[in-house]
Design a protein around this motif. Sequence first.
Motif, PDB file in Angstrom:
ATOM      1  N   ALA A 161      57.175  46.946  37.588  1.00 28.09           N
ATOM      2  CA  ALA A 161      57.812  45.742  38.207  1.00 28.09           C
ATOM      3  C   ALA A 161      56.755  44.906  39.086  1.00 28.09           C
ATOM      4  CB  ALA A 161      59.034  45.966  39.254  1.00 28.09           C
ATOM      5  N   GLY A 162      56.592  43.722  38.963  1.00 27.85           N
ATOM      6  CA  GLY A 162      55.697  43.011  39.776  1.00 27.85           C
ATOM      7  C   GLY A 162      54.177  42.908  39.202  1.00 27.85           C
ATOM      8  N   LEU A 163      54.149  43.506  38.066  1.00 34.79           N
ATOM      9  CA  LEU A 163      52.780  43.716  37.702  1.00 34.79           C
ATOM     10  C   LEU A 163      52.037  42.430  37.677  1.00 34.79           C
ATOM     11  CD1 LEU A 163      50.541  45.616  36.403  1.00 34.79           C
ATOM     12  CD2 LEU A 163      51.633  44.756  34.313  1.00 34.79           C
ATOM     13  N   GLY A 164      52.355  41.498  37.393  1.00 32.76           N
ATOM     14  CA  GLY A 164      51.678  40.123  37.380  1.00 32.76           C
ATOM     15  C   GLY A 164      51.155  39.708  38.758  1.00 32.76           C
ATOM     16  N   ARG A 165      52.286  40.086  39.547  1.00 31.45           N
ATOM     17  CA  ARG A 165      51.957  39.448  41.045  1.00 31.45           C
ATOM     18  C   ARG A 165      50.754  40.481  41.703  1.00 31.45           C
ATOM     19  NH1 ARG A 165      54.171  41.325  45.544  1.00 31.45           N
ATOM     20  NH2 ARG A 165      55.889  42.622  44.374  1.00 31.45           N
ATOM     21  N   ARG A 166      51.079  41.856  41.474  1.00 35.49           N
ATOM     22  CA  ARG A 166      50.148  42.553  42.080  1.00 35.49           C
ATOM     23  C   ARG A 166      48.885  42.862  41.625  1.00 35.49           C
ATOM     24  NH1 ARG A 166      53.107  47.313  45.933  1.00 35.49           N
ATOM     25  NH2 ARG A 166      50.782  47.201  46.531  1.00 35.49           N
ATOM     26  N   ALA A 167      48.692  42.877  40.509  1.00 32.34           N
ATOM     27  CA  ALA A 167      47.511  43.052  39.667  1.00 32.34           C
ATOM     28  C   ALA A 167      46.633  42.022  39.683  1.00 32.34           C
ATOM     29  CB  ALA A 167      47.939  43.422  38.391  1.00 32.34           C
ATOM     30  N   ARG A 168      46.981  40.899  40.015  1.00 28.41           N
ATOM     31  CA  ARG A 168      46.147  39.613  39.496  1.00 28.41           C
ATOM     32  C   ARG A 168      45.221  39.519  40.845  1.00 28.41           C
ATOM     33  NH1 ARG A 168      47.072  35.258  36.494  1.00 28.41           N
ATOM     34  NH2 ARG A 168      49.455  35.864  36.462  1.00 28.41           N
ATOM     35  N   GLY A 169      43.852  39.493  40.283  1.00 28.74           N
ATOM     36  CA  GLY A 169      42.848  39.225  41.231  1.00 28.74           C
ATOM     37  C   GLY A 169      42.444  40.650  41.959  1.00 28.74           C
ATOM     38  N   ASP A 170      43.019  41.858  41.501  1.00 26.42           N
ATOM     39  CA  ASP A 170      42.910  43.039  42.274  1.00 26.42           C
ATOM     40  C   ASP A 170      41.506  43.624  41.488  1.00 26.42           C
ATOM     41  OD1 ASP A 170      42.810  45.517  43.483  1.00 26.42           O
ATOM     42  OD2 ASP A 170      44.940  45.809  42.996  1.00 26.42           O
ATOM     43  N   ALA A 171      40.514  43.278  42.565  1.00 26.49           N
ATOM     44  CA  ALA A 171      38.995  43.794  41.998  1.00 26.49           C
ATOM     45  C   ALA A 171      39.121  45.385  41.965  1.00 26.49           C
ATOM     46  CB  ALA A 171      37.743  43.259  42.881  1.00 26.49           C
ATOM     47  N   GLU A 172      39.663  45.992  42.910  1.00 27.07           N
ATOM     48  CA  GLU A 172      39.740  47.490  43.009  1.00 27.07           C
ATOM     49  C   GLU A 172      40.354  48.085  41.614  1.00 27.07           C
ATOM     50  OE1 GLU A 172      38.966  51.580  44.031  1.00 27.07           O
ATOM     51  OE2 GLU A 172      37.873  49.613  44.378  1.00 27.07           O
ATOM     52  N   LEU A 173      41.434  47.474  41.473  1.00 23.34           N
ATOM     53  CA  LEU A 173      42.258  47.889  40.365  1.00 23.34           C
ATOM     54  C   LEU A 173      41.144  47.539  38.865  1.00 23.34           C
ATOM     55  CD1 LEU A 173      44.800  49.090  38.801  1.00 23.34           C
ATOM     56  CD2 LEU A 173      45.462  46.685  38.764  1.00 23.34           C
ATOM     57  N   ALA A 174      40.480  46.493  38.766  1.00 28.47           N
ATOM     58  CA  ALA A 174      39.844  46.231  37.692  1.00 28.47           C
ATOM     59  C   ALA A 174      38.712  47.280  37.658  1.00 28.47           C
ATOM     60  CB  ALA A 174      39.069  44.947  37.946  1.00 28.47           C
ATOM     61  N   ARG A 175      38.191  47.785  38.806  1.00 26.78           N
ATOM     62  CA  ARG A 175      36.904  48.806  38.866  1.00 26.78           C
ATOM     63  C   ARG A 175      37.721  50.076  38.186  1.00 26.78           C
ATOM     64  NH1 ARG A 175      35.897  53.145  40.910  1.00 26.78           N
ATOM     65  NH2 ARG A 175      37.558  52.999  42.300  1.00 26.78           N
ATOM     66  N   MET A 176      38.696  50.720  38.642  1.00 27.22           N
ATOM     67  CA  MET A 176      39.445  51.599  38.376  1.00 27.22           C
ATOM     68  C   MET A 176      39.836  51.776  36.616  1.00 27.22           C
ATOM     69  SD  MET A 176      41.895  52.332  41.501  1.00 27.22           S
ATOM     70  CE  MET A 176      42.732  53.654  40.990  1.00 27.22           C
ATOM     71  N   LEU A 177      40.284  50.618  36.196  1.00 25.42           N
ATOM     72  CA  LEU A 177      40.561  50.393  34.934  1.00 25.42           C
ATOM     73  C   LEU A 177      39.145  50.461  34.164  1.00 25.42           C
ATOM     74  CD1 LEU A 177      43.119  47.430  35.069  1.00 25.42           C
ATOM     75  CD2 LEU A 177      43.734  49.875  34.615  1.00 25.42           C
ATOM     76  N   GLY A 178      38.335  50.024  34.523  1.00 33.71           N
ATOM     77  CA  GLY A 178      36.997  50.254  33.823  1.00 33.71           C
ATOM     78  C   GLY A 178      36.557  51.436  33.693  1.00 33.71           C
ATOM     79  N   ASP A 179      36.554  52.327  34.843  1.00 29.73           N
ATOM     80  CA  ASP A 179      36.179  53.631  34.870  1.00 29.73           C
ATOM     81  C   ASP A 179      37.070  54.564  34.183  1.00 29.73           C
ATOM     82  OD1 ASP A 179      34.442  53.146  36.717  1.00 29.73           O
ATOM     83  OD2 ASP A 179      35.426  54.020  38.597  1.00 29.73           O
ATOM     84  N   PHE A 180      38.440  54.090  33.738  1.00 29.07           N
ATOM     85  CA  PHE A 180      39.366  54.773  33.084  1.00 29.07           C
ATOM     86  C   PHE A 180      38.861  54.725  31.652  1.00 29.07           C
ATOM     87  CE2 PHE A 180      43.543  55.165  30.759  1.00 29.07           C
ATOM     88  CZ  PHE A 180      43.781  56.469  31.096  1.00 29.07           C
ATOM     89  N   ALA A 181      38.704  53.408  31.406  1.00 24.95           N
ATOM     90  CA  ALA A 181      38.419  52.994  29.738  1.00 24.95           C
ATOM     91  C   ALA A 181      36.869  53.641  29.543  1.00 24.95           C
ATOM     92  CB  ALA A 181      38.213  51.417  29.639  1.00 24.95           C
ATOM     93  N   ALA A 182      36.126  53.849  30.365  1.00 25.81           N
ATOM     94  CA  ALA A 182      34.783  54.713  30.168  1.00 25.81           C
ATOM     95  C   ALA A 182      35.023  55.688  29.841  1.00 25.81           C
ATOM     96  CB  ALA A 182      33.794  54.206  31.352  1.00 25.81           C
TER      97      ALA A 182
END
Length: 219
Positions: A161-182
């Motif tokens: 719930a609220g994914l679009g609102r909370r994820a948008r522009g979250d640089a730390e989440l983007a970094r964590m996702l990048g690490d997970f993908a790597a």
Amino acid sequence: MLRSREELEGELGGAARAWLHEALAEAAHDAATGRTPDSGPYTAPPPWELRYAAAGRHCGLEHADSVRSLLLTEARAGLPSVTRLYEQGTAAERRAVLLTLHRLTLGALALPLVEDALRTNDTRLVAAAVGPYAAEHLDPHGWRHAVLKCLFTEVPVESVAGLGRRARGDAELARMLGDFAAERTAAGRPVPADLRTVLALAQTAAPGPCAPAAPTEES
């Protein structure tokens, strides 16, 4: 999806409908009397809590979540009842608690239940734990890890719930996702398609304040 009382009454048979009426009446009576039972081990729970466990047997497994949610809201269940039903319940009973938290007036007090569910690998509990209550009350660190838990356990991110609102522009989440993908790539494992969906949101700039309108020739 949780059904309303009216929807349930239209789908249940006569015996199940009568059982539901009795159960909800007991829950409403408990709320009206303001009963606050002692949570000690030797105190009998209120009758509606016993009904909570029996919902699937009397109303069918396909209706159990909805019936249990109605019982919680009708009783205006407080933290002691919610915690007891979660800790002593089956996975299905725990899921119904998680699905209903946002409909109760608990503030952030029930977060330990959400956090407990997110520590499991039961996808039913994880999906229920990332609903509206988590979107409202989980702090940024906890919420980011909840999203990663969904990706790790292959719970569809549409459950968040609220994914679009909370994820948008979250640089730390983007970094964590990048690490997970790597990590997944290095291990020769596929990167979930849902990860790319969330990463695109996290890399999208959060909306800023509206820019002032340009002056017109008339001004």
